[in-house]
Design an enzyme around this catalytic site. Sequence first.
Site, PDB file in Angstrom:
ATOM      1  N   TYR A   1       1.451  -2.581   4.146  1.00  0.00           N
ATOM      2  CA  TYR A   1       0.058  -2.546   4.613  1.00  0.00           C
ATOM      3  C   TYR A   1      -0.850  -3.334   3.664  1.00  0.00           C
ATOM      4  O   TYR A   1      -1.870  -3.873   4.064  1.00  0.00           O
ATOM      5  CB  TYR A   1      -0.414  -1.101   4.760  1.00  0.00           C
ATOM      6  CG  TYR A   1      -1.594  -0.923   5.677  1.00  0.00           C
ATOM      7  CD1 TYR A   1      -1.565  -1.408   6.981  1.00  0.00           C
ATOM      8  CD2 TYR A   1      -2.745  -0.259   5.250  1.00  0.00           C
ATOM      9  CE1 TYR A   1      -2.643  -1.246   7.834  1.00  0.00           C
ATOM     10  CE2 TYR A   1      -3.823  -0.083   6.090  1.00  0.00           C
ATOM     11  CZ  TYR A   1      -3.778  -0.583   7.378  1.00  0.00           C
ATOM     12  OH  TYR A   1      -4.852  -0.422   8.215  1.00  0.00           O
TER      13      TYR A   1
ATOM     14  N   LYS B   1      -9.496  -0.710   4.464  1.00  0.00           N
ATOM     15  CA  LYS B   1      -9.750   0.474   5.298  1.00  0.00           C
ATOM     16  C   LYS B   1     -10.369   1.605   4.473  1.00  0.00           C
ATOM     17  O   LYS B   1     -11.172   2.395   4.993  1.00  0.00           O
ATOM     18  CB  LYS B   1      -8.456   0.942   5.957  1.00  0.00           C
ATOM     19  CG  LYS B   1      -7.948   0.022   7.055  1.00  0.00           C
ATOM     20  CD  LYS B   1      -8.908  -0.053   8.247  1.00  0.00           C
ATOM     21  CE  LYS B   1      -8.269  -0.769   9.424  1.00  0.00           C
ATOM     22  NZ  LYS B   1      -9.180  -0.855  10.589  1.00  0.00           N
TER      23      LYS B   1
END
Length: 254
Positions: free
Chosen positions: A154, A161
Amino acid sequence: MTLKGKNGLVVGIANSHSIAWGCAQAFHQAGASLAVTYLNEKALPFVQPLAEQLDAALILPLDVRDDAQLEAVFVAIDQKWGKLDFLLHAVAYAPKSDMEGRMADTSRQGFLEAMNISCYSFVRMAHLAEPLMQNGGCLLTTTYYGSEKVISHYNVMGPVKAALESTVRYLAADLGPRHIRVNALSPGPIVTRAASGIAHFDELVQLAREKSPAHEAVCIDCVGAYASFLVSDGARLVTGSIAYVDAGFNVMGS
Protein backbone atom coordinates in the site's frame (compact mmCIF):
# COMPACT_ATOMS: atom_id res chain seq x y z
CA MET A 1 -34.51 6.16 5.47
CA THR A 2 -35.08 8.43 2.51
CA LEU A 3 -33.08 10.94 0.51
CA LYS A 4 -36.08 12.36 -1.32
CA GLY A 5 -35.68 16.08 -1.88
CA LYS A 6 -31.91 15.92 -1.40
CA ASN A 7 -29.32 16.82 -4.02
CA GLY A 8 -25.93 15.13 -4.06
CA LEU A 9 -22.65 15.25 -5.94
CA VAL A 10 -20.80 12.00 -6.69
CA VAL A 11 -17.13 12.24 -7.62
CA GLY A 12 -15.17 9.13 -8.49
CA ILE A 13 -17.24 6.87 -10.73
CA ALA A 14 -14.86 5.23 -13.21
CA ASN A 15 -16.95 2.19 -14.16
CA SER A 16 -19.54 -0.22 -12.78
CA HIS A 17 -17.02 -1.69 -10.32
CA SER A 18 -16.32 1.63 -8.61
CA ILE A 19 -17.15 2.16 -4.95
CA ALA A 20 -18.61 5.50 -6.05
CA TRP A 21 -21.00 3.63 -8.36
CA GLY A 22 -22.25 1.43 -5.52
CA CYS A 23 -22.86 4.55 -3.44
CA ALA A 24 -24.51 6.45 -6.29
CA GLN A 25 -26.96 3.59 -6.88
CA ALA A 26 -27.91 3.60 -3.21
CA PHE A 27 -28.39 7.38 -3.21
CA HIS A 28 -30.57 7.15 -6.31
CA GLN A 29 -32.65 4.29 -4.93
CA ALA A 30 -33.27 6.33 -1.77
CA GLY A 31 -34.67 9.17 -3.88
CA ALA A 32 -31.79 11.64 -4.19
CA SER A 33 -31.16 13.77 -7.27
CA LEU A 34 -27.54 13.45 -8.36
CA ALA A 35 -24.78 15.27 -10.19
CA VAL A 36 -22.02 12.98 -11.47
CA THR A 37 -18.51 13.80 -12.65
CA TYR A 38 -16.14 12.07 -15.04
CA LEU A 39 -12.35 12.44 -15.25
CA ASN A 40 -11.90 13.18 -18.96
CA GLU A 41 -13.19 12.40 -22.45
CA LYS A 42 -11.60 8.96 -22.33
CA ALA A 43 -13.62 8.15 -19.21
CA LEU A 44 -16.92 9.61 -20.44
CA PRO A 45 -18.09 6.54 -22.44
CA PHE A 46 -17.81 4.45 -19.27
CA VAL A 47 -19.43 6.98 -16.94
CA GLN A 48 -22.22 8.44 -19.07
CA PRO A 49 -24.32 5.22 -19.36
CA LEU A 50 -24.10 4.81 -15.58
CA ALA A 51 -25.06 8.44 -14.99
CA GLU A 52 -28.07 7.95 -17.25
CA GLN A 53 -29.17 4.97 -15.16
CA LEU A 54 -29.17 7.36 -12.20
CA ASP A 55 -31.19 9.97 -14.12
CA ALA A 56 -28.33 12.31 -13.22
CA ALA A 57 -29.31 15.95 -13.44
CA LEU A 58 -25.73 16.94 -14.28
CA ILE A 59 -22.82 15.06 -15.88
CA LEU A 60 -19.72 17.20 -15.54
CA PRO A 61 -16.00 16.89 -16.33
CA LEU A 62 -13.72 17.02 -13.31
CA ASP A 63 -10.02 16.52 -12.91
CA VAL A 64 -9.52 17.52 -9.26
CA ARG A 65 -6.09 18.93 -10.09
CA ASP A 66 -7.77 21.65 -12.15
CA ASP A 67 -9.10 24.46 -9.94
CA ALA A 68 -11.17 25.89 -12.78
CA GLN A 69 -12.97 22.57 -13.32
CA LEU A 70 -13.58 22.18 -9.59
CA GLU A 71 -15.10 25.64 -9.36
CA ALA A 72 -17.18 25.05 -12.51
CA VAL A 73 -18.77 21.94 -10.99
CA PHE A 74 -20.05 23.86 -7.98
CA VAL A 75 -21.19 26.80 -10.12
CA ALA A 76 -23.21 24.36 -12.24
CA ILE A 77 -24.76 22.84 -9.12
CA ASP A 78 -25.65 26.30 -7.79
CA GLN A 79 -27.28 27.20 -11.11
CA LYS A 80 -29.18 23.90 -11.31
CA TRP A 81 -30.36 23.46 -7.72
CA GLY A 82 -29.24 26.48 -5.70
CA LYS A 83 -28.15 24.12 -2.93
CA LEU A 84 -26.24 20.93 -2.20
CA ASP A 85 -27.13 18.44 0.52
CA PHE A 86 -24.25 15.97 0.30
CA LEU A 87 -21.21 14.98 -1.69
CA LEU A 88 -19.14 11.85 -2.06
CA HIS A 89 -15.41 12.18 -2.72
CA ALA A 90 -14.11 8.79 -3.89
CA VAL A 91 -10.92 9.63 -5.75
CA ALA A 92 -7.38 8.51 -5.00
CA TYR A 93 -4.20 8.24 -7.02
CA ALA A 94 -0.46 7.72 -6.67
CA PRO A 95 2.06 7.14 -9.47
CA LYS A 96 2.62 3.46 -10.12
CA SER A 97 6.35 3.75 -9.52
CA ASP A 98 5.73 5.07 -6.01
CA MET A 99 3.09 2.46 -5.26
CA GLU A 100 5.43 -0.35 -6.27
CA GLY A 101 8.52 0.89 -4.43
CA ARG A 102 9.36 1.22 -0.76
CA MET A 103 7.91 4.09 1.27
CA ALA A 104 11.49 5.18 1.92
CA ASP A 105 12.04 5.60 -1.82
CA THR A 106 8.92 7.63 -2.58
CA SER A 107 9.61 10.55 -4.89
CA ARG A 108 8.78 14.09 -3.82
CA GLN A 109 6.59 14.60 -6.89
CA GLY A 110 4.80 11.29 -6.40
CA PHE A 111 4.06 12.05 -2.76
CA LEU A 112 2.78 15.53 -3.52
CA GLU A 113 0.63 14.30 -6.41
CA ALA A 114 -0.90 11.55 -4.28
CA MET A 115 -1.62 14.03 -1.48
CA ASN A 116 -3.09 16.60 -3.84
CA ILE A 117 -5.47 14.24 -5.63
CA SER A 118 -6.38 11.95 -2.74
CA CYS A 119 -6.54 14.39 0.17
CA TYR A 120 -6.32 18.09 -0.66
CA SER A 121 -9.07 17.79 -3.27
CA PHE A 122 -11.46 16.89 -0.44
CA VAL A 123 -10.47 20.06 1.42
CA ARG A 124 -11.13 22.12 -1.68
CA MET A 125 -14.50 20.48 -2.26
CA ALA A 126 -15.48 21.22 1.33
CA HIS A 127 -14.61 24.87 0.79
CA LEU A 128 -16.68 25.08 -2.39
CA ALA A 129 -19.61 23.07 -1.01
CA GLU A 130 -20.01 25.05 2.20
CA PRO A 131 -21.85 28.04 0.68
CA LEU A 132 -24.32 25.64 -0.99
CA MET A 133 -25.11 23.86 2.28
CA GLN A 134 -27.11 26.66 3.87
CA ASN A 135 -29.28 24.19 5.77
CA GLY A 136 -26.49 21.80 6.63
CA GLY A 137 -25.29 18.75 4.77
CA CYS A 138 -22.81 15.90 4.66
CA LEU A 139 -19.36 15.53 3.13
CA LEU A 140 -18.26 11.93 2.66
CA THR A 141 -14.91 10.52 1.53
CA THR A 142 -13.33 7.08 1.24
CA THR A 143 -10.30 5.68 3.04
CA TYR A 144 -8.70 2.31 3.86
CA TYR A 145 -7.26 0.48 6.88
CA GLY A 146 -3.75 0.95 5.44
CA SER A 147 -3.93 4.42 6.99
CA GLU A 148 -3.65 2.84 10.46
CA LYS A 149 -1.58 -0.30 9.99
CA VAL A 150 1.12 -1.24 7.52
CA ILE A 151 -0.47 -3.12 4.63
CA SER A 152 1.93 -4.76 2.20
CA HIS A 153 2.23 -2.90 -1.13
CA TYR A 154 0.00 0.00 0.00
CA ASN A 155 3.09 2.14 0.53
CA VAL A 156 2.66 5.89 -0.09
CA MET A 157 -1.14 5.68 0.07
CA GLY A 158 -0.97 4.74 3.76
CA PRO A 159 0.32 8.14 4.92
CA VAL A 160 -1.91 9.88 2.38
CA LYS A 161 -5.05 8.16 3.70
CA ALA A 162 -3.93 8.90 7.28
CA ALA A 163 -3.81 12.57 6.31
CA LEU A 164 -7.26 12.28 4.75
CA GLU A 165 -8.71 10.80 7.94
CA SER A 166 -7.19 13.60 10.01
CA THR A 167 -8.63 16.07 7.51
CA VAL A 168 -12.08 14.55 8.10
CA ARG A 169 -11.79 15.30 11.82
CA TYR A 170 -10.61 18.87 11.36
CA LEU A 171 -13.26 19.63 8.73
CA ALA A 172 -15.91 18.17 11.03
CA ALA A 173 -14.81 20.61 13.74
CA ASP A 174 -14.70 23.55 11.33
CA LEU A 175 -18.06 22.92 9.70
CA GLY A 176 -20.04 21.52 12.63
CA PRO A 177 -21.45 24.94 13.59
CA ARG A 178 -22.95 25.10 10.06
CA HIS A 179 -24.55 21.66 10.62
CA ILE A 180 -22.30 20.21 7.93
CA ARG A 181 -21.15 16.71 8.85
CA VAL A 182 -17.92 15.16 7.61
CA ASN A 183 -17.25 11.41 7.63
CA ALA A 184 -15.14 8.78 5.88
CA LEU A 185 -16.07 5.30 4.73
CA SER A 186 -13.37 2.68 5.23
CA PRO A 187 -14.28 -0.36 3.13
CA GLY A 188 -12.36 -3.59 3.07
CA PRO A 189 -10.44 -4.37 -0.15
CA ILE A 190 -12.69 -4.30 -3.21
CA VAL A 191 -11.57 -5.06 -6.75
CA THR A 192 -11.82 -1.67 -8.46
CA ARG A 193 -9.88 0.20 -11.12
CA ALA A 194 -7.97 2.10 -8.42
CA ALA A 195 -7.09 -1.14 -6.63
CA SER A 196 -5.46 -2.48 -9.79
CA GLY A 197 -2.48 -0.25 -9.01
CA ILE A 198 -1.74 -2.17 -5.79
CA ALA A 199 0.58 -5.12 -6.27
CA HIS A 200 -0.74 -8.53 -5.15
CA PHE A 201 -4.14 -7.02 -4.44
CA ASP A 202 -5.83 -10.40 -4.80
CA GLU A 203 -3.85 -11.52 -1.74
CA LEU A 204 -5.26 -8.61 0.25
CA VAL A 205 -8.80 -9.63 -0.71
CA GLN A 206 -8.16 -13.24 0.30
CA LEU A 207 -6.57 -12.22 3.61
CA ALA A 208 -9.51 -9.96 4.44
CA ARG A 209 -11.97 -12.76 3.73
CA GLU A 210 -10.07 -15.27 5.86
CA LYS A 211 -9.29 -12.97 8.79
CA SER A 212 -12.53 -10.98 9.14
CA PRO A 213 -15.13 -12.27 11.63
CA ALA A 214 -17.76 -12.47 8.88
CA HIS A 215 -15.39 -14.29 6.48
CA GLU A 216 -16.92 -12.41 3.56
CA ALA A 217 -15.58 -10.09 0.91
CA VAL A 218 -17.00 -6.58 0.94
CA CYS A 219 -18.99 -5.42 -2.10
CA ILE A 220 -19.82 -1.97 -3.44
CA ASP A 221 -23.50 -2.47 -2.58
CA CYS A 222 -22.61 -2.90 1.11
CA VAL A 223 -20.61 0.31 1.05
CA GLY A 224 -23.42 2.10 -0.78
CA ALA A 225 -25.97 1.11 1.85
CA TYR A 226 -23.83 2.59 4.62
CA ALA A 227 -23.07 5.70 2.57
CA SER A 228 -26.78 6.27 2.00
CA PHE A 229 -27.37 6.17 5.75
CA LEU A 230 -24.51 8.55 6.51
CA VAL A 231 -25.82 11.25 4.18
CA SER A 232 -29.38 10.86 5.48
CA ASP A 233 -31.05 12.77 8.31
CA GLY A 234 -30.88 9.59 10.37
CA ALA A 235 -27.15 10.20 10.79
CA ARG A 236 -27.53 13.90 11.65
CA LEU A 237 -25.35 13.55 14.77
CA VAL A 238 -22.67 11.39 13.15
CA THR A 239 -19.62 13.47 12.22
CA GLY A 240 -15.86 13.20 12.30
CA SER A 241 -16.08 9.42 12.12
CA ILE A 242 -14.30 6.70 10.18
CA ALA A 243 -17.00 4.17 9.33
CA TYR A 244 -15.65 0.68 8.69
CA VAL A 245 -17.38 -1.50 6.13
CA ASP A 246 -14.91 -4.37 6.22
CA ALA A 247 -16.71 -7.41 7.68
CA GLY A 248 -14.97 -6.68 10.98
CA PHE A 249 -11.40 -7.02 9.66
CA ASN A 250 -10.21 -3.95 11.59
CA VAL A 251 -10.99 -5.45 15.00
CA MET A 252 -8.82 -8.53 14.55
CA GLY A 253 -5.24 -8.85 15.78
CA SER A 254 -2.36 -9.89 13.57
